[in-house]
Design a protein around this motif. Structure first.
Motif, PDB file in Angstrom:
ATOM      1  N   LYS A   1     -66.323 -29.275  43.939  1.00 16.79           N
ATOM      2  CA  LYS A   1     -66.206 -30.550  44.633  1.00 16.79           C
ATOM      3  C   LYS A   1     -67.441 -31.372  44.265  1.00 16.79           C
ATOM      4  CE  LYS A   1     -63.322 -28.824  48.389  1.00 16.79           C
ATOM      5  NZ  LYS A   1     -63.103 -28.729  49.861  1.00 16.79           N
ATOM      6  N   PHE A   2     -67.395 -31.920  43.063  1.00 13.83           N
ATOM      7  CA  PHE A   2     -68.599 -32.468  42.457  1.00 13.83           C
ATOM      8  C   PHE A   2     -69.064 -33.766  43.106  1.00 13.83           C
ATOM      9  CE2 PHE A   2     -66.779 -30.151  38.593  1.00 13.83           C
ATOM     10  CZ  PHE A   2     -67.511 -29.003  38.867  1.00 13.83           C
ATOM     11  N   ASP A   3     -68.152 -34.579  43.598  1.00 11.02           N
ATOM     12  CA  ASP A   3     -68.572 -35.808  44.290  1.00 11.02           C
ATOM     13  C   ASP A   3     -69.414 -35.466  45.516  1.00 11.02           C
ATOM     14  OD1 ASP A   3     -67.156 -37.204  42.416  1.00 11.02           O
ATOM     15  OD2 ASP A   3     -65.561 -37.864  43.761  1.00 11.02           O
ATOM     16  N   SER A   4     -68.927 -34.510  46.293  1.00  8.52           N
ATOM     17  CA  SER A   4     -69.647 -34.114  47.505  1.00  8.52           C
ATOM     18  C   SER A   4     -70.977 -33.452  47.167  1.00  8.52           C
ATOM     19  CB  SER A   4     -68.793 -33.149  48.330  1.00  8.52           C
ATOM     20  OG  SER A   4     -67.594 -33.762  48.752  1.00  8.52           O
ATOM     21  N   ALA A   5     -70.985 -32.634  46.118  1.00  7.12           N
ATOM     22  CA  ALA A   5     -72.233 -31.982  45.713  1.00  7.12           C
ATOM     23  C   ALA A   5     -73.269 -33.001  45.285  1.00  7.12           C
ATOM     24  CB  ALA A   5     -71.963 -30.992  44.579  1.00  7.12           C
ATOM     25  N   GLU A   6     -72.844 -33.978  44.507  1.00  6.19           N
ATOM     26  CA  GLU A   6     -73.798 -35.003  44.068  1.00  6.19           C
ATOM     27  C   GLU A   6     -74.364 -35.770  45.267  1.00  6.19           C
ATOM     28  OE1 GLU A   6     -74.331 -39.036  41.365  1.00  6.19           O
ATOM     29  OE2 GLU A   6     -72.385 -38.010  41.351  1.00  6.19           O
ATOM     30  N   ALA A   7     -73.516 -36.087  46.221  1.00  4.92           N
ATOM     31  CA  ALA A   7     -73.973 -36.824  47.405  1.00  4.92           C
ATOM     32  C   ALA A   7     -75.056 -36.041  48.149  1.00  4.92           C
ATOM     33  CB  ALA A   7     -72.792 -37.115  48.328  1.00  4.92           C
ATOM     34  N   ASP A   8     -74.878 -34.725  48.271  1.00  7.71           N
ATOM     35  CA  ASP A   8     -75.883 -33.917  48.967  1.00  7.71           C
ATOM     36  C   ASP A   8     -77.168 -33.803  48.158  1.00  7.71           C
ATOM     37  OD1 ASP A   8     -75.153 -33.119  51.582  1.00  7.71           O
ATOM     38  OD2 ASP A   8     -73.618 -31.801  50.775  1.00  7.71           O
ATOM     39  N   TYR A   9     -77.060 -33.637  46.847  1.00  6.84           N
ATOM     40  CA  TYR A   9     -78.276 -33.579  46.028  1.00  6.84           C
ATOM     41  C   TYR A   9     -79.027 -34.908  46.097  1.00  6.84           C
ATOM     42  CZ  TYR A   9     -77.023 -29.100  43.861  1.00  6.84           C
ATOM     43  OH  TYR A   9     -76.731 -27.774  43.642  1.00  6.84           O
ATOM     44  N   THR A  10     -78.265 -36.002  46.102  1.00  6.57           N
ATOM     45  CA  THR A  10     -78.895 -37.321  46.198  1.00  6.57           C
ATOM     46  C   THR A  10     -79.612 -37.474  47.534  1.00  6.57           C
ATOM     47  OG1 THR A  10     -77.287 -38.330  44.706  1.00  6.57           O
ATOM     48  CG2 THR A  10     -78.463 -39.813  46.199  1.00  6.57           C
ATOM     49  N   GLN A  11     -78.972 -37.027  48.614  1.00  5.45           N
ATOM     50  CA  GLN A  11     -79.597 -37.108  49.927  1.00  5.45           C
ATOM     51  C   GLN A  11     -80.875 -36.263  49.973  1.00  5.45           C
ATOM     52  OE1 GLN A  11     -78.749 -39.120  52.449  1.00  5.45           O
ATOM     53  NE2 GLN A  11     -80.553 -38.406  53.557  1.00  5.45           N
ATOM     54  N   ALA A  12     -80.835 -35.098  49.361  1.00  6.06           N
ATOM     55  CA  ALA A  12     -82.024 -34.244  49.322  1.00  6.06           C
ATOM     56  C   ALA A  12     -83.167 -34.921  48.573  1.00  6.06           C
ATOM     57  CB  ALA A  12     -81.687 -32.907  48.671  1.00  6.06           C
ATOM     58  N   LEU A  13     -82.845 -35.628  47.506  1.00  9.66           N
ATOM     59  CA  LEU A  13     -83.879 -36.332  46.740  1.00  9.66           C
ATOM     60  C   LEU A  13     -84.397 -37.549  47.498  1.00  9.66           C
ATOM     61  CD1 LEU A  13     -82.327 -36.043  43.175  1.00  9.66           C
ATOM     62  CD2 LEU A  13     -84.491 -35.036  43.933  1.00  9.66           C
ATOM     63  N   GLU A  14     -83.535 -38.180  48.269  1.00 13.74           N
ATOM     64  CA  GLU A  14     -83.999 -39.302  49.083  1.00 13.74           C
ATOM     65  C   GLU A  14     -84.946 -38.827  50.183  1.00 13.74           C
ATOM     66  OE1 GLU A  14     -80.480 -41.231  50.443  1.00 13.74           O
ATOM     67  OE2 GLU A  14     -80.062 -42.209  48.508  1.00 13.74           O
ATOM     68  N   LEU A  15     -84.688 -37.631  50.681  1.00 18.05           N
ATOM     69  CA  LEU A  15     -85.572 -37.073  51.704  1.00 18.05           C
ATOM     70  C   LEU A  15     -86.901 -36.625  51.107  1.00 18.05           C
ATOM     71  CD1 LEU A  15     -82.905 -35.047  53.692  1.00 18.05           C
ATOM     72  CD2 LEU A  15     -84.206 -37.000  54.561  1.00 18.05           C
ATOM     73  N   ARG A  16     -86.855 -36.144  49.849  1.00 19.64           N
ATOM     74  CA  ARG A  16     -88.095 -35.776  49.167  1.00 19.64           C
ATOM     75  C   ARG A  16     -87.853 -35.730  47.667  1.00 19.64           C
ATOM     76  NH1 ARG A  16     -89.917 -30.137  50.340  1.00 19.64           N
ATOM     77  NH2 ARG A  16     -89.238 -29.594  48.242  1.00 19.64           N
ATOM     78  N   ASP A  17     -88.341 -36.740  46.977  1.00 17.20           N
ATOM     79  CA  ASP A  17     -88.188 -36.771  45.524  1.00 17.20           C
ATOM     80  C   ASP A  17     -89.282 -35.913  44.894  1.00 17.20           C
ATOM     81  OD1 ASP A  17     -87.217 -37.355  43.063  1.00 17.20           O
ATOM     82  OD2 ASP A  17     -87.825 -39.450  43.032  1.00 17.20           O
ATOM     83  N   GLY A  18     -89.169 -35.745  43.589  1.00 16.30           N
ATOM     84  CA  GLY A  18     -90.193 -35.003  42.872  1.00 16.30           C
ATOM     85  C   GLY A  18     -89.876 -33.539  42.672  1.00 16.30           C
TER      86      GLY A  18
END
Length: 286
Positions: free
Chosen positions: A70-87
């Motif tokens: 479920k790649f759309d949902s996976a990308e959304a969660d990875y994006t949210q994780a990066l918004e919470l802490r990038d790098g």
């Protein structure tokens, strides 16, 4: 600052820190261990509803969604994780892979470039970026990526093949043949033991045939189901790419579709075949 005041400040800050949804994480991890991924996603979704800013929950749910394709949902969660802490180079690597699986080749390159920026020592290992470069038509960059990867993975047939594919599109087939990244036998044995990598290597080196590639894969018994399926996926993927390289698009597409459909395996190279076929049919592949 006096120690007592410092200690008091730390206690106050820690008290203000959000508490981990430990029970939810523990239950979700137990479900993942048992292979019950949809149930784990359900637990994590409820935890996120209560605590949308908890990064670890987003990352675990992203991993589950990725495994469920479920790649759309996976990308959304990875994006949210990066918004919470990038790098975090590892999260960019994961999101780059997911973006590629979704057909967002440009987006995948952006993430892989970020990985190289955050972790320069990882750059030679980014073979995924080389494949994205090929799909994007950035053949020189792809060739150079696979040349770097050779330094850390010198006996990988797929690296030699993708290097040649990029070089052929960038410099022409004759020049690509001259630059083919050779692999030497080690102790009289071919170092890449995966079936049918030895035959795929010979095909691209100009000393083998498509028939030999298929014969090696088909020689695996039906009892070796998963291994045989993966071997046939490799065989048809690389036969298809070879036909594509030498200018026979009709034969290429037939084999590529077999890799992407008939013998699809849900791993990175399985997704590569699927994405490549989809892009060709959409006219995205140059």
């Amino acid at each position: 600052m006096p120690f007592s005041l410092l200690a008091s400040t730390l206690v106050l800050l820690l008290a203000q820190e959000p508490k981990a949804p430990a029970d939810a994480l523990a239950r979700a991890r137990a479900l993942v261990t048992k292979g019950e991924l949809p149930a784990a996603v359900s637990v994590l979704t409820k935890a996120i509803a209560d605590r949308p800013d908890w990064r670890e929950v987003h990352l675990l749910r992203a991993s589950c969604q990725e495994r469920l394709r479920k790649f759309d949902s996976a990308e959304a969660d990875y994006t949210q994780a990066l918004e919470l802490r990038d790098g975090d180079a590892r999260v960019h690597l994961s999101r780059g892979s997911i973006r590629y699986f979704r057909g967002d080749v440009k987006g995948s390159i952006e993430d892989f470039d970020r990985v190289a920026e955050l972790s320069p020592s990882s750059e030679p290992h980014l073979w995924q970026r080389g494949i994205s470069y090929y799909e994007a038509g950035e053949f020189e960059r792809g060739r150079k990526q696979f040349e770097r990867h050779r330094k850390v993975n010198g006996n990988d047939v797929e690296n030699s093949v993708w290097h040649m594919l990029c070089a052929a599109r960038e410099l022409g087939l004759d020049e690509a043949k001259k630059r083919f990244l050779t692999i030497e036998d080690v102790g009289g044995r071919f170092p890449d033991s995966r079936v049918p990598m030895k035959e795929i290597y010979a095909l691209f080196a100009g000393t083998g045939t498509t028939e030999a590639v298929l014969a090696a894969a088909e020689a695996l018994s039906e009892e070796e189901g998963p291994r045989r399926r993966r071997a046939l996926q490799y065989a048809h993927l690389y036969i298809g790419l070879h036909h594509e390289m030498i200018g026979d698009p009709e034969k290429a597409l037939g084999h590529l579709k077999k890799a992407a459909e008939d013998f699809f395996v849900p791993d990175y190279m399985g997704e590569v075949g699927r994405v490549h076929v989809a892009r060709k049919e959409q006219g995205s592949q140059r």
